[in-house]
Design an enzyme around this catalytic site. Structure first.
Site, PDB file in Angstrom:
ATOM      1  N   GLU A  28       0.851  -1.192   0.000  1.00 35.95           N
ATOM      2  CA  GLU A  28       0.000   0.000   0.000  1.00 35.95           C
ATOM      3  C   GLU A  28       0.887   1.244   0.000  1.00 35.95           C
ATOM      4  O   GLU A  28       1.992   1.226   0.560  1.00 35.95           O
ATOM      5  CB  GLU A  28      -0.895  -0.004   1.249  1.00 35.95           C
ATOM      6  N   ASN A  73      -6.739   1.734   2.784  1.00 37.96           N
ATOM      7  CA  ASN A  73      -7.430   3.005   2.988  1.00 37.96           C
ATOM      8  C   ASN A  73      -6.965   4.050   1.982  1.00 37.96           C
ATOM      9  O   ASN A  73      -7.732   4.938   1.592  1.00 37.96           O
ATOM     10  CB  ASN A  73      -7.178   3.511   4.407  1.00 37.96           C
ATOM     11  N   ASN A 174     -12.181  -0.625  -0.992  1.00 39.00           N
ATOM     12  CA  ASN A 174     -11.552  -1.164   0.219  1.00 39.00           C
ATOM     13  C   ASN A 174     -12.357  -0.796   1.454  1.00 39.00           C
ATOM     14  O   ASN A 174     -12.688   0.390   1.652  1.00 39.00           O
ATOM     15  CB  ASN A 174     -10.134  -0.580   0.373  1.00 39.00           C
ATOM     16  N   GLU A 175     -12.678  -1.776   2.272  1.00 40.69           N
ATOM     17  CA  GLU A 175     -13.301  -1.564   3.592  1.00 40.69           C
ATOM     18  C   GLU A 175     -14.361  -0.458   3.574  1.00 40.69           C
ATOM     19  O   GLU A 175     -14.328   0.464   4.397  1.00 40.69           O
ATOM     20  CB  GLU A 175     -12.230  -1.248   4.644  1.00 40.69           C
ATOM     21  N   TYR A 246      -7.095  -8.527  11.913  1.00 41.79           N
ATOM     22  CA  TYR A 246      -5.807  -8.261  12.560  1.00 41.79           C
ATOM     23  C   TYR A 246      -5.924  -8.675  14.022  1.00 41.79           C
ATOM     24  O   TYR A 246      -6.966  -8.459  14.646  1.00 41.79           O
ATOM     25  CB  TYR A 246      -5.471  -6.770  12.482  1.00 41.79           C
ATOM     26  N   GLU A 294      -6.594  -9.002   3.763  1.00 39.51           N
ATOM     27  CA  GLU A 294      -5.762  -8.358   4.793  1.00 39.51           C
ATOM     28  C   GLU A 294      -5.796  -9.246   6.023  1.00 39.51           C
ATOM     29  O   GLU A 294      -6.867  -9.484   6.593  1.00 39.51           O
ATOM     30  CB  GLU A 294      -6.268  -6.954   5.150  1.00 39.51           C
ATOM     31  N   GLN A 353       1.269  -6.239   5.714  1.00 39.76           N
ATOM     32  CA  GLN A 353       1.657  -5.917   4.357  1.00 39.76           C
ATOM     33  C   GLN A 353       3.021  -6.549   4.072  1.00 39.76           C
ATOM     34  O   GLN A 353       3.447  -7.390   4.862  1.00 39.76           O
ATOM     35  CB  GLN A 353       1.673  -4.421   4.181  1.00 39.76           C
TER      36      GLN A 353
END
Ligand code: AHR
Length: 509
Positions: A28, A73, A174-175, A246, A294, A353
């Site tokens: 990212e 993000n 994304n999200e 996460y 992710e 990442q």
């Protein structure tokens, strides 16, 4: 005295073929992932494109199969056009997601050059935060259309190559369920724009593999309802739904942290149940798969994750540079076990990442690149998971923890390659209280006669020990010489808080 763990495995207990895409990662525009991570033109190891060859080598050694780009993000405020064309004419922009400045010296074409060198498949995310269907179509035309259209001719002019980039996997934003996301949407709003983007992108190329945003975490209040609404509308136009997770040790609750893979198992099962509920409701044949794009250990509440603020908009700030311990690597290896175990429905996954940002590879600007503890379980699993994933039956003592009540002390998955006769067993002892005596009856498993090839264990007396640029091998896998195969039985000791790979090979049918 250590407790006994008995694993039962059989070559007939097949889950699904090992999917190379399970071993994806993520780059990212965030912190030092791109700038001084993969790209640093002044670095002594830089190639003619400015890519750090030391990082390229480590990426190949890590065994990464695919890489998601450019966010995260970040993508929800990104204009892809800023990152193509002559580098000296590219604009510097504020990245609102990470309160940074992006010089745009790396964009789509550079990423594709890097991906080829790293030998990874690209996965590209379009901006459905501040942008919409038209911009998704534009970047698709730029990347994939054969020469002869306005945007594909720009690609040819910019890269000097006729060949389209041929990106197969595309993330639709994304999200978008997260209130922190630029252009955050309700499930209904997102379902609309994602479905329309997917429908239009398929008009350009029906063979794309499209990933619609699921929830940004299973803890979101909209989890489940979001997947239901989005998939009900987008079902016919997408192939996968994303999942993100996460984990970190919170409030000194070590036991719950060690059992994190239980949460990943439940999460995957819940997304599969929701996707299959929509399948039944719509009376469809096709099954939606999961892109777990992710996943990692991430200490989100530590200072390392706090973006700059106020008038400070730095380029490539030090952000999310978590340093991983031996214990983090054990939990991490266990998360990979969970992903592999679900290979029937997890079609793709991306470790978030790759470099510097919650990453297995760290770099010093102008200096060394080194391996975090988490590098090892990823590299070894990617290298040795071959053939078919096998379900493993686990008979182990349980340990108490606040989050799940109690969890199995051991967790494991195996892979079996009938052709080469390679069996790999990935196993964790996630109980802090002591070692486990492992026993596996191989004779009844239909593998033929097996010999031990290698037994490696990642463990450290101090579970919080970590690697650094000066001491990069403090935590690394060691040969576990307690592991033996005798009379068709594998046995050995698994120290408390450890991850192991045990490799066997058929010697006779
Ligand atoms: O991987 C770090 C961030 O975590 C990503 O930008 C975002 O998608 C997620 O919340």
């Amino acid at each position: 005295m250590s407790s006994q763990v008995t694993l039962s495995l059989n070559s007939a207990f097949r889950v699904a073929p090992v999917r190379r895409r399970t071993f994806g990662a993520f780059v990212e525009h965030l912190g030092r992932c791109v700038y001084t991570g993969i790209h640093e033109p002044d670095h002594p190891s830089a190639d003619e494109h400015g890519f750090r060859t030391d990082v390229l080598e480590l990426t190949r050694e890590l065994g990464v199969s695919s890489v998601r780009y450019p966010g995260g993000n970040f993508v929800s405020g990104y204009r892809w056009e800023d990152g193509v064309g002559p580098v000296d004419q590219r604009p510097v922009r504020h990245d609102l997601a990470w309160h940074s400045s992006d010089p745009n010296t790396v964009g789509l074409d550079e990423f594709m050059t890097w991906a080829k060198k790293a030998e990874v498949e690209p996965m590209y995310a379009v901006n459905l935060g501040t942008r919409g269907v038209q911009e998704a179509l534009d970047v698709l035309e730029y990347a994939n259309a054969p020469a002869g259209t306005h945007l594909s001719d720009q690609r040819v002019a910019n890269t000097g190559a006729e060949q389209p980039h041929g990106i197969r996997m595309w993330c639709l934003g994304n999200e978008m369920d997260g209130p922190w996301q630029i252009g955050h949407k309700t499930a209904e709003e997102y379902a609309r724009v994602a479905t329309e983007a997917a429908r239009a992108m398929r008009m350009e190329d029906p063979d794309l593999e499209l990933i619609v945003c699921g929830s940004s975490s299973s803890a979101m209040p909209t989890f489940g309802a979001w997947e239901n609404t989005v998939l009900t509308e987008a079902y016919d136009f997408v192939d996968m739904v994303s999942a993100h997770a996460y984990y970190s040790e919170k409030d000194d609750d070590q036991a719950s942290f060690l059992a994190s893979a239980d949460d990943m198992d439940h999460f995957i099962d819940a997304v599969v149940a929701t996707a299959d509920h929509v399948r039944a409701k719509l009376k469809r044949e096709k099954r939606i798969m999961i892109s777990f794009d992710e996943w990692n250990v991430w200490y989100q509440h530590r200072a390392e994750s706090r973006p700059p603020s106020g008038d400070d908009w730095p380029v490539a700030p030090v952000l999310l540079e978590d340093i991983y311990s031996a214990q983090d690597a054990v939990v991490f290896g266990n998360l990979l076990i969970s992903l592999l175990r679900h290979s029937d429905r997890v079609a793709s996954a991306s470790l978030a990442q790759l470099v510097n940002v919650i990453a297995p590879i760290m770099t010093e600007p102008g200096g060394r690149a080194w391996k975090q503890t988490t590098f090892h379980p990823f590299a070894l699993t990617s290298r040795h998971a071959k053939g078919e994933v096998l379900q493993v039956n686990i008979d182990a003592p349980r340990f108490e923890n606040q989050r799940f009540g109690s969890s199995s002390s051991a967790d494991a998955v195996a892979t079996w390659d009938d052709e080469s006769g390679d069996l790999a067993l990935f196993v964790v002892n996630r109980d802090a209280s002591g070692s486990l005596s492992l026993g596996v009856d191989l004779a009844a498993g239909g593998f033929g006669e097996l010999e031990l090839v290698e037994a490696l264990t990642l463990h450290h007396e101090d579970p919080y020990a970590a690697n650094s640029a000066d001491a990069p091998d403090t935590v690394a896998p060691q040969v576990n010489d307690t592991v033996v195969v005798e009379d068709g039985r594998l046995r050995g000791e698994l120290p408390a808080i450890s991850w192991s790979v045990l490799r066997l090979r058929r010697t006779a049918a």
